[in-house]
Design a protein around this motif. Structure first.
Motif, short mmCIF file in Angstrom:
data_model
loop_
_atom_site.label_atom_id
_atom_site.label_comp_id
_atom_site.label_asym_id
_atom_site.label_seq_id
_atom_site.Cartn_x
_atom_site.Cartn_y
_atom_site.Cartn_z
N ARG A 31 0.83 -1.20 0.00
CA ARG A 31 0.00 0.00 0.00
C ARG A 31 0.87 1.25 0.00
NH1 ARG A 31 -4.23 -0.37 4.56
NH2 ARG A 31 -4.69 1.68 3.68
N THR A 91 -5.97 -4.84 3.56
CA THR A 91 -5.59 -4.70 2.16
C THR A 91 -6.82 -4.84 1.28
OG1 THR A 91 -4.35 -5.71 0.33
CG2 THR A 91 -4.97 -7.16 2.13
N ILE A 97 -5.68 -11.59 -8.11
CA ILE A 97 -4.31 -11.27 -8.55
C ILE A 97 -3.49 -12.55 -8.63
CG2 ILE A 97 -2.15 -10.11 -7.90
CD1 ILE A 97 -3.93 -7.94 -6.55
N LYS A 107 -1.97 -5.78 -17.05
CA LYS A 107 -2.39 -4.45 -16.61
C LYS A 107 -1.17 -3.63 -16.22
CE LYS A 107 -6.86 -5.52 -16.63
NZ LYS A 107 -7.74 -5.07 -17.71
N ARG A 148 -8.54 -4.65 -7.46
CA ARG A 148 -8.58 -3.96 -6.16
C ARG A 148 -10.01 -3.90 -5.69
NH1 ARG A 148 -6.93 2.34 -5.26
NH2 ARG A 148 -8.99 2.61 -6.18
C1 HEC Z 1 -1.28 -3.62 -12.17
C2 HEC Z 1 -2.29 -3.16 -11.26
C3 HEC Z 1 -2.32 -1.73 -10.78
C4 HEC Z 1 -2.02 -0.59 -11.47
C5 HEC Z 1 -1.60 -0.44 -12.92
C6 HEC Z 1 -2.23 0.51 -10.55
N1 HEC Z 1 -2.63 0.04 -9.34
FE1 HEC Z 1 -3.12 1.17 -7.74
N2 HEC Z 1 -3.43 -0.50 -6.65
C7 HEC Z 1 -3.39 -1.80 -7.13
C8 HEC Z 1 -3.72 -2.72 -6.07
C9 HEC Z 1 -3.79 -4.24 -6.18
C10 HEC Z 1 -3.98 -1.95 -4.93
C11 HEC Z 1 -4.39 -2.46 -3.54
C12 HEC Z 1 -3.16 -2.62 -2.67
C13 HEC Z 1 -3.51 -3.15 -1.29
O1 HEC Z 1 -4.55 -2.73 -0.71
O2 HEC Z 1 -2.76 -4.00 -0.78
C14 HEC Z 1 -3.78 -0.56 -5.33
C15 HEC Z 1 -3.93 0.51 -4.45
C16 HEC Z 1 -3.77 1.83 -4.81
C17 HEC Z 1 -3.90 2.95 -3.90
C18 HEC Z 1 -4.31 2.87 -2.42
C19 HEC Z 1 -3.12 2.65 -1.52
C20 HEC Z 1 -3.57 2.49 -0.08
O3 HEC Z 1 -3.37 3.41 0.70
O4 HEC Z 1 -4.14 1.47 0.26
C21 HEC Z 1 -3.67 4.08 -4.63
C22 HEC Z 1 -3.69 5.51 -4.11
C23 HEC Z 1 -3.39 3.66 -5.97
N3 HEC Z 1 -3.44 2.29 -6.06
C24 HEC Z 1 -3.10 4.53 -7.00
C25 HEC Z 1 -2.78 4.12 -8.30
C26 HEC Z 1 -2.55 5.04 -9.38
C27 HEC Z 1 -2.66 6.56 -9.30
C28 HEC Z 1 -2.22 4.29 -10.46
C29 HEC Z 1 -1.87 4.73 -11.84
C30 HEC Z 1 -0.98 5.85 -12.01
C31 HEC Z 1 -2.28 2.90 -10.05
N4 HEC Z 1 -2.63 2.84 -8.73
C32 HEC Z 1 -2.03 1.84 -10.89
C33 HEC Z 1 -3.09 -2.17 -8.41
C34 HEC Z 1 -2.71 -1.32 -9.43
#
Ligand code: HEC
Length: 152
Positions: A31, A91, A97, A107, A148
């Motif tokens: 995260r 999470t 995934i 992705k 997510r």
């Molecule tokens: C290949 C997959 C993937 C891509 C591409 C991706 N994310 Fe995510 N993102 C995730 C996953 C999975 C989580 C959840 C993580 C967890 O909760 O453990 C997440 C969580 C987040 C979170 C929350 C973090 C938290 O505090 O829990 C943010 C903010 C975020 N992503 C922003 C972005 C942004 C902005 C982009 C693009 C610029 C992006 N992500 C691209 C998979 C992705």
């Protein structure tokens, strides 16, 4: 081929379970990683949407920082038994995934490609920045939609 190799490495790691960190630590680090991605994207999105003034240096720096983050080896952030089925409330990473690592990596590749394109234009004016940020944002959403969870 590289794709295949990565899959093999992840499978091998999963099999040996060679992680010193607890599952909660993994989720926390994962995260934190995405928090940094989101932090830099907020600058770029703010400029693209006209909420903050376009600044070529700041846009380039944010784009470069996201590029730096794409160089991070994320395999250990996706250690087995760290999904939202395993860690309720800690999470939002769906078990899908791990069930569909190839789809998840696709992705990730689309995201990487958009980051490369963004870096080519970020310093070149607001009009060039806007579509590139839009494209990148689409790749965030595409992954979040599938992998997510909406809530913890
Ligand atoms: C290949 C997959 C993937 C891509 C591409 C991706 N994310 Fe995510 N993102 C995730 C996953 C999975 C989580 C959840 C993580 C967890 O909760 O453990 C997440 C969580 C987040 C979170 C929350 C973090 C938290 O505090 O829990 C943010 C903010 C975020 N992503 C922003 C972005 C942004 C902005 C982009 C693009 C610029 C992006 N992500 C691209 C998979 C992705």
């Amino acid at each position: 081929m590289r794709h295949l190799l990565l899959t093999t490495i992840i499978a091998a790691t999963a099999a040996t379970g060679a992680f010193a960190q607890s599952a909660s630590d993994v989720a926390k680090a994962r995260r934190a990683f995405y928090t940094l991605v989101g932090f830099e994207m907020a600058t770029l999105g703010g400029m693209a949407q006209g909420k903050i003034d376009y600044d070529a240096d700041a846009a380039s720096a944010a784009a470069k920082d996201i590029m730096t983050l794409t160089g991070y080896t994320t395999a250990d952030l996706f250690a087995p038994n760290t999904s939202n089925d395993d860690l309720l409330g800690e999470t939002r990473a769906k078990a899908d995934i791990w069930a569909d690592m190839d789809g998840f990596k696709e992705k990730g590749m689309a995201f990487y490609q958009a980051v490369v394109e963004l870096n080519e234009v970020a310093g070149g004016g607001l009009e060039a920045l806007q579509p590139a940020v839009g494209k990148l944002g689409g790749t965030c959403k595409a992954c979040h939609d599938d992998y997510r969870a909406k809530d913890f």
